[in-house]
Scaffold this motif. Structure first.
Motif, PDB file in Angstrom:
ATOM      1  N   VAL A  45      -5.418  -8.758 -11.428  1.00 27.06           N
ATOM      2  CA  VAL A  45      -6.325  -9.098 -10.324  1.00 27.06           C
ATOM      3  C   VAL A  45      -6.439 -10.603 -10.114  1.00 27.06           C
ATOM      4  CG1 VAL A  45      -8.714  -8.993  -9.533  1.00 27.06           C
ATOM      5  CG2 VAL A  45      -7.624  -6.948 -10.470  1.00 27.06           C
ATOM      6  N   ILE A 104      -6.721  -0.676   3.789  1.00 29.05           N
ATOM      7  CA  ILE A 104      -7.365   0.079   2.713  1.00 29.05           C
ATOM      8  C   ILE A 104      -6.502   1.278   2.355  1.00 29.05           C
ATOM      9  CG2 ILE A 104      -9.490   1.263   2.016  1.00 29.05           C
ATOM     10  CD1 ILE A 104     -10.799  -0.219   4.490  1.00 29.05           C
ATOM     11  N   CYS A 123      -9.174  -9.404  -2.092  1.00 29.40           N
ATOM     12  CA  CYS A 123      -8.793  -8.077  -2.575  1.00 29.40           C
ATOM     13  C   CYS A 123      -9.896  -7.500  -3.430  1.00 29.40           C
ATOM     14  CB  CYS A 123      -7.491  -8.147  -3.370  1.00 29.40           C
ATOM     15  SG  CYS A 123      -7.010  -6.557  -4.092  1.00 29.40           S
ATOM     16  N   ASN A 124     -10.286  -6.266  -3.119  1.00 29.00           N
ATOM     17  CA  ASN A 124     -11.199  -5.491  -3.960  1.00 29.00           C
ATOM     18  C   ASN A 124     -10.491  -4.200  -4.316  1.00 29.00           C
ATOM     19  OD1 ASN A 124     -13.676  -7.120  -3.969  1.00 29.00           O
ATOM     20  ND2 ASN A 124     -13.680  -6.733  -1.775  1.00 29.00           N
ATOM     21  N   SER A 125     -10.397  -3.916  -5.611  1.00 24.54           N
ATOM     22  CA  SER A 125      -9.626  -2.748  -6.016  1.00 24.54           C
ATOM     23  C   SER A 125     -10.306  -1.976  -7.127  1.00 24.54           C
ATOM     24  CB  SER A 125      -8.226  -3.178  -6.466  1.00 24.54           C
ATOM     25  OG  SER A 125      -7.443  -2.055  -6.808  1.00 24.54           O
ATOM     26  N   HIS A 177      -9.541   3.287  -4.295  1.00 28.98           N
ATOM     27  CA  HIS A 177      -9.922   2.414  -3.173  1.00 28.98           C
ATOM     28  C   HIS A 177      -9.434   0.991  -3.433  1.00 28.98           C
ATOM     29  CE1 HIS A 177     -12.475   1.209   0.303  1.00 28.98           C
ATOM     30  NE2 HIS A 177     -12.508   0.054  -0.354  1.00 28.98           N
ATOM     31  N   THR A 178      -8.388   0.593  -2.733  1.00 24.46           N
ATOM     32  CA  THR A 178      -7.909  -0.796  -2.785  1.00 24.46           C
ATOM     33  C   THR A 178      -7.958  -1.358  -1.379  1.00 24.46           C
ATOM     34  OG1 THR A 178      -6.470  -0.415  -4.687  1.00 24.46           O
ATOM     35  CG2 THR A 178      -5.959  -2.305  -3.294  1.00 24.46           C
ATOM     36  N   GLU A 179      -8.607  -2.495  -1.235  1.00 22.19           N
ATOM     37  CA  GLU A 179      -8.792  -3.091   0.091  1.00 22.19           C
ATOM     38  C   GLU A 179      -8.377  -4.555   0.088  1.00 22.19           C
ATOM     39  OE1 GLU A 179     -12.364  -3.918   3.376  1.00 22.19           O
ATOM     40  OE2 GLU A 179     -12.607  -2.402   1.799  1.00 22.19           O
ATOM     41  N   GLY A 188      -5.093   1.952  -7.530  1.00 20.72           N
ATOM     42  CA  GLY A 188      -5.746   0.662  -7.767  1.00 20.72           C
ATOM     43  C   GLY A 188      -4.827  -0.312  -8.472  1.00 20.72           C
ATOM     44  N   ILE A 189      -5.273  -1.554  -8.559  1.00 25.74           N
ATOM     45  CA  ILE A 189      -4.492  -2.628  -9.173  1.00 25.74           C
ATOM     46  C   ILE A 189      -4.914  -2.796 -10.622  1.00 25.74           C
ATOM     47  CG2 ILE A 189      -4.006  -5.110  -9.073  1.00 25.74           C
ATOM     48  CD1 ILE A 189      -4.552  -4.881  -6.021  1.00 25.74           C
ATOM     49  N   ALA A 220       0.828  -1.206   0.000  1.00 28.16           N
ATOM     50  CA  ALA A 220       0.000   0.000   0.000  1.00 28.16           C
ATOM     51  C   ALA A 220       0.863   1.257   0.000  1.00 28.16           C
ATOM     52  CB  ALA A 220      -0.928  -0.011   1.216  1.00 28.16           C
TER      53      ALA A 220
END
Length: 355
Positions: free
Chosen positions: A298, A287, A333-335, A339-341, A292-293, A249
């Motif tokens: 992904v 977060i 992972c949600n990106s 917002h990347t978490e 973002g990725i 991060a």
């Protein structure tokens, strides 16, 4: 049987709402989905506890007051904390006396959970296949590498010319570097002795470490749930997993004018990890508000040697995923841009006698 206890064991979020969309009841799955306590949910209309629900509130109100059923498949729901979910929505009217206001049962069933479970099982299978390949490759590399290093040491002892010794020193250093790379590729291979510790203590050690070299444009924030019980864990391994994600991060935010990293802990009820269901689990989220990725990364993000950085080795997330697996957990992972978490989910076993 206690009806409330039964409803709290459901995976589906269940709410009882009136014509003004004010909940009179919410089960544990609803609290988890919406990220709001049952008590707070009852204080205001459901729409005030959501950032977005694709279904128009007027349609829901009309269906409730008219005592009509309603079913909507794969609709989007965004919670107040920015979590995106795909849900199947079902509204069923409740029979009532004419003197009582109409109420309906609202069911919200997450369909992204099935997708996540499938992805985790696929990832675990591919990860284990990759680890098997790496272990065999490591064996083939380490044996000749050890011989090469030993030969260089013997040769160095026979050389009187300091200039020539520089070459044997270079060989030894590069052999050690390759051996270290292979060891990091392998990562931890089996569960170690676990001790019952506080997860926030482990997180704080990581934050103390990264704070020493933290760029001035990046801010670290914490949002902890102090009620989370102590967990059995390998402290060093979990520190490494959390450190790898936090460092990723930080690297993602280095070129950003203002970077923000949030470390958040929460509990979740009725969580499925792999094929096993757990009544209670810890969710540790890291977060960041970075770019973002890349979409093409992904699906292979947790594979060894996969990285989006020119100077990256692609081992950090692979090792973190393996550590989570050894603790009976998972990493998701949600990106999206801004917002990347990464979410580390670990089961909580309240029966400490069985640990």
């Amino acid at each position: 049987m206690d009806t409330n206890l039964l409803l709290n064991h459901l995976v589906t979020a269940v709410l009882v709402i009136d014509g003004e969309l004010r909940p009179a009841y919410a089960n544990a799955a609803a609290e988890q989905l919406l990220g709001v306590s049952s008590h707070k949910l009852k204080e205001q209309p459901l729409t005030d506890n959501l950032h977005m629900l694709v279904i128009d509130a007027k349609v829901l109100k009309s269906a409730i007051t008219g005592q009509q059923g309603l079913t909507v498949n794969t609709t989007q729901l965004v919670t107040l904390d920015g979590q995106h979910h795909t849900v199947d929505l079902t509204l069923v009217p409740i029979e009532h006396d004419a003197e009582q206001p109409p109420h309906s049962v609202l069911e919200l069933r997450q369909v992204d959970q099935q997708r996540r479970i499938h992805q985790q099982l696929t990832l675990d299978a591919q990860q284990q296949a990759a680890q098997f390949l790496v272990r065999n490759l490591a064996h083939e590399i380490k044996n000749p590498l050890g011989g090469l290093r030993g030969a260089a040491q013997l040769l160095s002892r026979e050389l009187s010319d300091e200039h020539l010794r520089e070459f044997t020193t270079l060989i030894i250093e590069q052999a050690d570097r390759l051996r270290s790379l292979v060891d990091r590729l392998l990562g931890p291979q089996k569960p170690s002795l676990h001790k019952v510790l506080n997860i926030h203590m482990v997180i704080q050690k990581v934050l103390n470490l990264v704070s020493v070299t933290l760029p001035p444009n990046i801010r670290l924030r914490q949002d902890y749930d102090p009620s989370i019980p102590d967990l059995p864990m390998d402290e060093d391994q979990l520190q490494q997993a959390i450190l790898n994600i936090v460092q990723n991060a930080i690297q993602a935010l280095e070129q950003q004018k203002v970077g923000d990293i949030m470390i958040r802990t929460r509990t979740a009820h009725q969580v499925t990890i792999g094929t096993q269901r757990h009544k209670l689990a810890l969710i540790l989220s890291i977060i960041d508000n970075g770019p973002g990725i890349a979409p093409e990364l992904v699906d292979t993000l947790f594979y060894p040697m996969v990285t989006g950085r020119k100077d990256g080795n692609g081992l950090g997330l692979s090792i973190a995923h393996n550590i989570a697996r050894l603790h009976g957990g998972r990493i998701d992972c949600n990106s999206a841009p801004g917002h990347t978490e990464f979410s580390l989910t670990l089961p909580i076993n309240l029966d400490q006698d069985n640990l």
